[in-house]
Design an enzyme around this catalytic site. Sequence first.
Site, PDB file in Angstrom:
ATOM      1  N   SER A  50      54.756  61.190  -1.134  1.00  0.00           N
ATOM      2  CA  SER A  50      53.861  61.137  -2.298  1.00  0.00           C
ATOM      3  C   SER A  50      54.454  62.017  -3.384  1.00  0.00           C
ATOM      4  CB  SER A  50      52.473  61.667  -1.917  1.00  0.00           C
ATOM      5  OG  SER A  50      51.715  61.898  -3.088  1.00  0.00           O
ATOM      6  N   ASN A  69      54.553  53.387   6.492  1.00  0.00           N
ATOM      7  CA  ASN A  69      53.569  53.536   5.414  1.00  0.00           C
ATOM      8  C   ASN A  69      52.211  54.068   5.891  1.00  0.00           C
ATOM      9  OD1 ASN A  69      52.187  52.449   2.736  1.00  0.00           O
ATOM     10  ND2 ASN A  69      51.123  51.436   4.433  1.00  0.00           N
ATOM     11  N   TYR A  74      47.236  67.094   3.172  1.00  0.00           N
ATOM     12  CA  TYR A  74      47.921  65.846   2.798  1.00  0.00           C
ATOM     13  C   TYR A  74      49.262  66.139   2.125  1.00  0.00           C
ATOM     14  CZ  TYR A  74      48.811  61.387   0.482  1.00  0.00           C
ATOM     15  OH  TYR A  74      49.394  60.225   0.042  1.00  0.00           O
ATOM     16  N   VAL A 110      48.273  55.625  -7.332  1.00  0.00           N
ATOM     17  CA  VAL A 110      48.094  54.181  -7.523  1.00  0.00           C
ATOM     18  C   VAL A 110      46.608  53.911  -7.770  1.00  0.00           C
ATOM     19  CG1 VAL A 110      48.329  51.916  -6.432  1.00  0.00           C
ATOM     20  CG2 VAL A 110      50.039  53.700  -5.990  1.00  0.00           C
ATOM     21  N   VAL A 124      49.762  54.978  15.465  1.00  0.00           N
ATOM     22  CA  VAL A 124      51.086  55.584  15.287  1.00  0.00           C
ATOM     23  C   VAL A 124      51.187  56.989  15.892  1.00  0.00           C
ATOM     24  CG1 VAL A 124      51.639  54.234  13.222  1.00  0.00           C
ATOM     25  CG2 VAL A 124      50.566  56.492  12.957  1.00  0.00           C
TER      26      VAL A 124
HETATM   27  N1  LIG Z   1      47.224  55.172  -2.993  1.00  0.00           N
HETATM   28  C1  LIG Z   1      47.930  56.131  -3.615  1.00  0.00           C
HETATM   29  O1  LIG Z   1      47.684  56.485  -4.781  1.00  0.00           O
HETATM   30  C2  LIG Z   1      49.078  56.783  -2.911  1.00  0.00           C
HETATM   31  C3  LIG Z   1      49.827  57.741  -3.607  1.00  0.00           C
HETATM   32  C4  LIG Z   1      50.900  58.351  -2.962  1.00  0.00           C
HETATM   33  C5  LIG Z   1      51.216  57.993  -1.658  1.00  0.00           C
HETATM   34  N2  LIG Z   1      50.443  57.054  -1.012  1.00  0.00           N
HETATM   35  C6  LIG Z   1      50.813  56.708   0.349  1.00  0.00           C
HETATM   36  O2  LIG Z   1      51.027  55.310   0.421  1.00  0.00           O
HETATM   37  C7  LIG Z   1      50.620  54.830   1.699  1.00  0.00           C
HETATM   38  C8  LIG Z   1      49.568  53.734   1.563  1.00  0.00           C
HETATM   39  O3  LIG Z   1      48.498  54.204   0.752  1.00  0.00           O
HETATM   40  P1  LIG Z   1      47.100  53.430   0.682  1.00  0.00           P
HETATM   41  O4  LIG Z   1      46.492  53.768  -0.617  1.00  0.00           O
HETATM   42  O5  LIG Z   1      47.270  52.001   1.043  1.00  0.00           O
HETATM   43  O6  LIG Z   1      46.309  54.228   1.859  1.00  0.00           O
HETATM   44  P2  LIG Z   1      45.109  53.742   2.823  1.00  0.00           P
HETATM   45  O7  LIG Z   1      44.458  54.981   3.318  1.00  0.00           O
HETATM   46  O8  LIG Z   1      44.284  52.731   2.113  1.00  0.00           O
HETATM   47  O9  LIG Z   1      45.868  52.964   4.010  1.00  0.00           O
HETATM   48  C9  LIG Z   1      46.465  53.619   5.076  1.00  0.00           C
HETATM   49  C10 LIG Z   1      46.731  52.620   6.156  1.00  0.00           C
HETATM   50  O10 LIG Z   1      47.229  53.340   7.305  1.00  0.00           O
HETATM   51  C11 LIG Z   1      46.532  52.883   8.448  1.00  0.00           C
HETATM   52  N3  LIG Z   1      46.465  53.924   9.483  1.00  0.00           N
HETATM   53  C12 LIG Z   1      45.804  55.104   9.406  1.00  0.00           C
HETATM   54  N4  LIG Z   1      45.910  55.761  10.572  1.00  0.00           N
HETATM   55  C13 LIG Z   1      46.663  54.994  11.398  1.00  0.00           C
HETATM   56  C14 LIG Z   1      47.119  55.137  12.728  1.00  0.00           C
HETATM   57  N5  LIG Z   1      46.816  56.226  13.464  1.00  0.00           N
HETATM   58  N6  LIG Z   1      47.859  54.155  13.275  1.00  0.00           N
HETATM   59  C15 LIG Z   1      48.162  53.050  12.544  1.00  0.00           C
HETATM   60  N7  LIG Z   1      47.764  52.847  11.282  1.00  0.00           N
HETATM   61  C16 LIG Z   1      47.009  53.812  10.712  1.00  0.00           C
HETATM   62  C17 LIG Z   1      45.144  52.537   7.928  1.00  0.00           C
HETATM   63  O11 LIG Z   1      44.429  51.732   8.836  1.00  0.00           O
HETATM   64  C18 LIG Z   1      45.482  51.870   6.611  1.00  0.00           C
HETATM   65  O12 LIG Z   1      45.767  50.501   6.792  1.00  0.00           O
HETATM   66  C19 LIG Z   1      50.151  56.057   2.475  1.00  0.00           C
HETATM   67  O13 LIG Z   1      51.236  56.618   3.188  1.00  0.00           O
HETATM   68  C20 LIG Z   1      49.732  57.006   1.369  1.00  0.00           C
HETATM   69  O14 LIG Z   1      49.744  58.355   1.781  1.00  0.00           O
HETATM   70  C21 LIG Z   1      49.392  56.459  -1.609  1.00  0.00           C
END
Ligand SMILES: NC(=O)c1ccc[n+]([C@@H]2O[C@H](COP(=O)([O-])OP(=O)(O)OC[C@H]3O[C@@H](n4cnc5c(N)ncnc54)[C@H](O)[C@@H]3O)[C@@H](O)[C@H]2O)c1
Length: 256
Positions: A148, A92, A161, A194, A66
Amino acid sequence: MSFKKPSSTPVVVVTGGGRGIGAAYCLDLAAAGFDVVVADILDEGSEVAEKVRATGREAMFVKVDVTVEESTRALAAAVQERFGRVDALVNNAALYQALGNKRPFTHIAEDEWDKVMAVNVKGPWQVAKSIYPLMLQAGYGRIVNVASSTVHMGAPGFPHYVASKGAVIALTRSLAREVGAEGVTVNCVAPGLVHNDSSVALNGDEGYFAASAQQRAIPRSMEEQDLFGAVRFLTSEASRFITGQTVIVDGGQAFS
Ligand SMILES: NC(=O)c1ccc[n+]([C@@H]2O[C@H](COP(=O)([O-])OP(=O)(O)OC[C@H]3O[C@@H](n4cnc5c(N)ncnc54)[C@H](O)[C@@H]3O)[C@@H](O)[C@H]2O)c1
């Protein structure tokens, strides 16, 4: 002003759909009737696309970085060729699990800061920029960015972040103002903590999750499924007069 409708078999692009919450969105949006484009830098996205197909919906995996314009343009071209349109985009993808251990802000290196901004802020802009022409052509679109709830509370050890997700909220408002007249809405979902693999990798012990749960109006652990309703709504026709907004989904921990 008349509003155009989504297509009868709507198409959604989910970035970061290769694992974690993004993969869960892919399957839930398929259940909601979308054909799904799983876009991720990880090859695991092809398995998610297979799972979507097993539910009876169409799905395609596109490997994308991305942060790279050429790559997001190739994503849009692949979607155009296969489906001819995009009804919704869920921005996402982010550096979340990949952040590693929380550290004082004085210990974060410049290149780490820049990487987080590149993926979490430039990424959603770059993907929206590539996908938007397809929405413009249709006179209809739903863009859902992912921030977030930490933006509303602050979080020690995570300044890059949290700052990046604050920028996502600002980007959402800015894009919403620009594209509203074209039938495209831009909103944001701000998840709380989460209890998934990525959060466990980052925050370790169960005590952290329990403490977070106790700060919520609904005092329990948060699951990926808790986000589905907000994302379904904001990607649907039903949210047509809501734009530029951020919906915090965290069981009532932070109030905006
Ligand atoms: N897990 C939580 O508690 C939480 C809380 C608040 C917000 N979020 C947000 O929700 C979303 C998903 O969270 P998650 O826990 O699944 O995170 P994660 O880190 O497990 O997944 C992130 C995904 O983004 C992809 N990604 C990273 N860099 C990329 C790039 N350059 N190009 C394309 N894809 C890329 C990764 O391969 C992965 O599949 C994120 O935006 C995260 O910031 C998560």
